[in-house]
Design a protein around this motif. Structure first.
Motif, PDB file in Angstrom:
ATOM      1  N   TRP A 191      52.306  64.148  22.593  1.00 24.35           N
ATOM      2  CA  TRP A 191      52.412  62.699  22.537  1.00 24.35           C
ATOM      3  C   TRP A 191      51.042  62.092  22.238  1.00 24.35           C
ATOM      4  CZ3 TRP A 191      55.832  60.829  27.240  1.00 24.35           C
ATOM      5  CH2 TRP A 191      57.117  61.399  27.128  1.00 24.35           C
ATOM      6  N   VAL A 192      51.021  61.050  21.422  1.00 26.37           N
ATOM      7  CA  VAL A 192      49.763  60.374  21.086  1.00 26.37           C
ATOM      8  C   VAL A 192      49.300  59.492  22.234  1.00 26.37           C
ATOM      9  CG1 VAL A 192      48.669  58.763  19.453  1.00 26.37           C
ATOM     10  CG2 VAL A 192      50.305  60.474  18.629  1.00 26.37           C
ATOM     11  N   GLY A 193      50.229  58.959  23.000  1.00 25.32           N
ATOM     12  CA  GLY A 193      49.918  58.103  24.145  1.00 25.32           C
ATOM     13  C   GLY A 193      51.156  57.935  24.996  1.00 25.32           C
ATOM     14  N   GLY A 194      51.080  56.980  25.918  1.00 27.51           N
ATOM     15  CA  GLY A 194      52.212  56.766  26.811  1.00 27.51           C
ATOM     16  C   GLY A 194      52.160  57.647  28.044  1.00 27.51           C
ATOM     17  N   PHE A 195      50.927  57.920  28.518  1.00 29.26           N
ATOM     18  CA  PHE A 195      50.753  58.773  29.694  1.00 29.26           C
ATOM     19  C   PHE A 195      49.439  58.403  30.388  1.00 29.26           C
ATOM     20  CE2 PHE A 195      49.418  61.055  25.819  1.00 29.26           C
ATOM     21  CZ  PHE A 195      48.069  61.223  26.068  1.00 29.26           C
ATOM     22  N   LYS A 196      49.195  59.018  31.522  1.00 29.99           N
ATOM     23  CA  LYS A 196      47.927  58.833  32.232  1.00 29.99           C
ATOM     24  C   LYS A 196      46.898  59.824  31.712  1.00 29.99           C
ATOM     25  CE  LYS A 196      49.098  55.824  35.601  1.00 29.99           C
ATOM     26  NZ  LYS A 196      48.382  54.552  35.890  1.00 29.99           N
ATOM     27  N   LYS A 197      45.675  59.342  31.479  1.00 36.90           N
ATOM     28  CA  LYS A 197      44.574  60.207  31.055  1.00 36.90           C
ATOM     29  C   LYS A 197      43.382  59.913  31.948  1.00 36.90           C
ATOM     30  CE  LYS A 197      41.965  61.639  26.969  1.00 36.90           C
ATOM     31  NZ  LYS A 197      41.816  61.488  25.503  1.00 36.90           N
ATOM     32  N   ASN A 198      42.910  60.930  32.647  1.00 43.99           N
ATOM     33  CA  ASN A 198      41.822  60.752  33.612  1.00 43.99           C
ATOM     34  C   ASN A 198      42.152  59.657  34.623  1.00 43.99           C
ATOM     35  OD1 ASN A 198      40.284  62.718  32.203  1.00 43.99           O
ATOM     36  ND2 ASN A 198      39.554  61.146  30.786  1.00 43.99           N
ATOM     37  N   GLY A 199      43.440  59.602  34.998  1.00 42.49           N
ATOM     38  CA  GLY A 199      43.889  58.651  36.007  1.00 42.49           C
ATOM     39  C   GLY A 199      44.141  57.247  35.514  1.00 42.49           C
ATOM     40  N   GLU A 200      43.919  57.005  34.215  1.00 39.42           N
ATOM     41  CA  GLU A 200      44.104  55.669  33.642  1.00 39.42           C
ATOM     42  C   GLU A 200      45.241  55.676  32.630  1.00 39.42           C
ATOM     43  OE1 GLU A 200      42.382  53.036  34.638  1.00 39.42           O
ATOM     44  OE2 GLU A 200      41.084  54.202  35.979  1.00 39.42           O
ATOM     45  N   ASP A 201      45.869  54.504  32.477  1.00 37.81           N
ATOM     46  CA  ASP A 201      46.898  54.364  31.445  1.00 37.81           C
ATOM     47  C   ASP A 201      46.285  54.625  30.073  1.00 37.81           C
ATOM     48  OD1 ASP A 201      48.631  53.663  33.441  1.00 37.81           O
ATOM     49  OD2 ASP A 201      48.806  51.548  32.852  1.00 37.81           O
ATOM     50  N   PHE A 202      46.976  55.429  29.273  1.00 28.04           N
ATOM     51  CA  PHE A 202      46.507  55.766  27.922  1.00 28.04           C
ATOM     52  C   PHE A 202      47.646  55.468  26.965  1.00 28.04           C
ATOM     53  CE2 PHE A 202      45.411  58.716  24.415  1.00 28.04           C
ATOM     54  CZ  PHE A 202      44.064  58.401  24.243  1.00 28.04           C
ATOM     55  N   SER A 203      47.520  54.367  26.220  1.00 32.61           N
ATOM     56  CA  SER A 203      48.598  53.912  25.337  1.00 32.61           C
ATOM     57  C   SER A 203      48.552  54.652  24.001  1.00 32.61           C
ATOM     58  CB  SER A 203      48.469  52.410  25.088  1.00 32.61           C
ATOM     59  OG  SER A 203      47.331  52.142  24.277  1.00 32.61           O
ATOM     60  N   THR A 204      49.622  54.511  23.240  1.00 31.06           N
ATOM     61  CA  THR A 204      49.642  55.107  21.903  1.00 31.06           C
ATOM     62  C   THR A 204      48.574  54.478  21.025  1.00 31.06           C
ATOM     63  OG1 THR A 204      52.007  55.566  22.123  1.00 31.06           O
ATOM     64  CG2 THR A 204      51.089  55.643  19.907  1.00 31.06           C
ATOM     65  N   PHE A 205      48.346  53.181  21.181  1.00 30.63           N
ATOM     66  CA  PHE A 205      47.277  52.531  20.421  1.00 30.63           C
ATOM     67  C   PHE A 205      45.928  53.145  20.763  1.00 30.63           C
ATOM     68  CE2 PHE A 205      44.489  48.609  19.880  1.00 30.63           C
ATOM     69  CZ  PHE A 205      44.330  48.811  18.526  1.00 30.63           C
ATOM     70  N   ASP A 206      45.702  53.452  22.048  1.00 30.40           N
ATOM     71  CA  ASP A 206      44.477  54.159  22.440  1.00 30.40           C
ATOM     72  C   ASP A 206      44.374  55.491  21.705  1.00 30.40           C
ATOM     73  OD1 ASP A 206      43.726  52.169  24.304  1.00 30.40           O
ATOM     74  OD2 ASP A 206      44.892  53.131  25.903  1.00 30.40           O
ATOM     75  N   GLY A 207      45.492  56.219  21.683  1.00 28.16           N
ATOM     76  CA  GLY A 207      45.506  57.520  21.025  1.00 28.16           C
ATOM     77  C   GLY A 207      45.267  57.419  19.529  1.00 28.16           C
ATOM     78  N   LEU A 208      45.864  56.415  18.894  1.00 28.07           N
ATOM     79  CA  LEU A 208      45.645  56.218  17.465  1.00 28.07           C
ATOM     80  C   LEU A 208      44.178  55.931  17.170  1.00 28.07           C
ATOM     81  CD1 LEU A 208      48.748  54.036  16.495  1.00 28.07           C
ATOM     82  CD2 LEU A 208      48.324  56.410  15.840  1.00 28.07           C
ATOM     83  N   LYS A 209      43.573  55.064  17.969  1.00 23.72           N
ATOM     84  CA  LYS A 209      42.153  54.751  17.754  1.00 23.72           C
ATOM     85  C   LYS A 209      41.300  56.016  17.870  1.00 23.72           C
ATOM     86  CE  LYS A 209      42.102  51.349  20.793  1.00 23.72           C
ATOM     87  NZ  LYS A 209      41.606  50.218  21.628  1.00 23.72           N
ATOM     88  N   GLU A 210      41.626  56.848  18.837  1.00 24.83           N
ATOM     89  CA  GLU A 210      40.848  58.072  19.053  1.00 24.83           C
ATOM     90  C   GLU A 210      41.024  59.048  17.892  1.00 24.83           C
ATOM     91  OE1 GLU A 210      41.650  61.305  22.311  1.00 24.83           O
ATOM     92  OE2 GLU A 210      40.483  59.684  23.234  1.00 24.83           O
ATOM     93  N   MET A 211      42.271  59.233  17.448  1.00 28.03           N
ATOM     94  CA  MET A 211      42.530  60.216  16.396  1.00 28.03           C
ATOM     95  C   MET A 211      42.061  59.750  15.025  1.00 28.03           C
ATOM     96  SD  MET A 211      46.291  61.804  17.212  1.00 28.03           S
ATOM     97  CE  MET A 211      46.617  62.720  18.728  1.00 28.03           C
ATOM     98  N   LEU A 212      42.141  58.453  14.772  1.00 29.75           N
ATOM     99  CA  LEU A 212      41.827  57.940  13.441  1.00 29.75           C
ATOM    100  C   LEU A 212      40.369  57.525  13.279  1.00 29.75           C
ATOM    101  CD1 LEU A 212      45.043  55.783  12.812  1.00 29.75           C
ATOM    102  CD2 LEU A 212      44.526  58.054  11.890  1.00 29.75           C
ATOM    103  N   ALA A 213      39.634  57.396  14.384  1.00 30.40           N
ATOM    104  CA  ALA A 213      38.264  56.881  14.343  1.00 30.40           C
ATOM    105  C   ALA A 213      37.332  57.615  13.373  1.00 30.40           C
ATOM    106  CB  ALA A 213      37.657  56.885  15.751  1.00 30.40           C
TER     107      ALA A 213
END
Length: 251
Positions: A191-213
């Protein structure tokens, strides 16, 4: 020949054909057309030579993009969808049996000319393909559009982390998705997002920014496009797809 012989009876295919080419429901715009219009607004003077509609389903967005681009490739994983796209492009007509109630259907018949798409159909090619493993020839695009695709891929990172190779410098990647992550399509570890990461909410938009940066910059803040999928005359899915626009940066 009986009338039914002209129509595809597969329920899912018929629902998508209604979604792409049928009536507007509950006051919402036609989503595949709205998606193409949003992408064209974002192009804003950029070259309009070649576009890729990845996850094209039954083709409306590809046809709409071909109003403006010299050539459009539409790619989908489903052979049934691609075969229907090719049929529509060749015959310049859309025919399907729309589910109404139980076994009851209504026969729908629409010309591309009535949608202003007859000439555009000459500039589109449809192909079966896997977004996570595209063939090398699909490259050199000014626009890659992925509509309601990423949350249906078995490993979205394979697409997101390589799509820059398909796009010309300063070309655009347009992604729209309701972020409906389901393990039946995508194992949770992908999944690109929609889960907790390091105890914080990690959205798909967060994941997209990370992968596409590494290769893209975000052009606009995300916004939502509504869409309605008609299942029967009494059942509809009303959803929202978040749209993000990314420009390939110079390396």
């Amino acid at each position: 020949m009986q009338q039914a012989a002209y129509y595809e009876n597969d329920t899912t295919l018929a629902q998508y054909l209604e979604f792409h080419f049928g009536e507007r429901w509950h006051g919402e715009a036609n989503f595949p057309k709205a998606l193409a219009d949003a992408a064209m607004n974002a192009m804003d003077g950029r070259p309009l030579d070649r576009a890729l509609d990845i996850g094209c389903a039954v083709g409306r967005t590809s046809f709409e993009l071909a109003r403006h681009f010299r050539h459009v490739d539409g790619i989908d994983f489903s052979n049934a969808f691609v075969n229907k796209c090719q049929e529509v492009a060749g015959e310049k007509r859309v025919r399907y049996a729309r589910p109404e109630e139980g076994e009851l259907v209504s026969f729908q018949d629409q010309s591309l000319a009535s949608l202003g798409l007859e000439d555009a159909a000459e500039r589109v090619s449809f192909h079966q393909g896997d977004a996570c493993d595209l063939k090398p020839e699909f490259t050199g695009y000014d626009l890659v559009l992925a509509g309601n695709l990423i949350d249906r891929l078995y490993q979205p990172s394979l697409f997101l982390e390589t799509v820059h190779e398909r796009i010309n410098e300063l070309g655009l990647l347009v992604i729209a998705s309701p972020y409906t992550w389901l393990e039946e399509y995508t194992p949770k570890e992908h999944w690109v997002g929609g889960f907790k990461k390091n105890g914080e909410d990690f959205s798909t938009f967060d994941g997209l920014k990370e992968m596409l940066a590494p290769h893209f910059r975000l052009l606009f803040e995300p916004w939502s496009l509504p869409f309605v999928i008609r299942e029967t005359r009494n059942k509809f899915q009303h959803s929202f797809s978040e749209l993000t626009v990314w420009e390939k940066v110079s390396q």
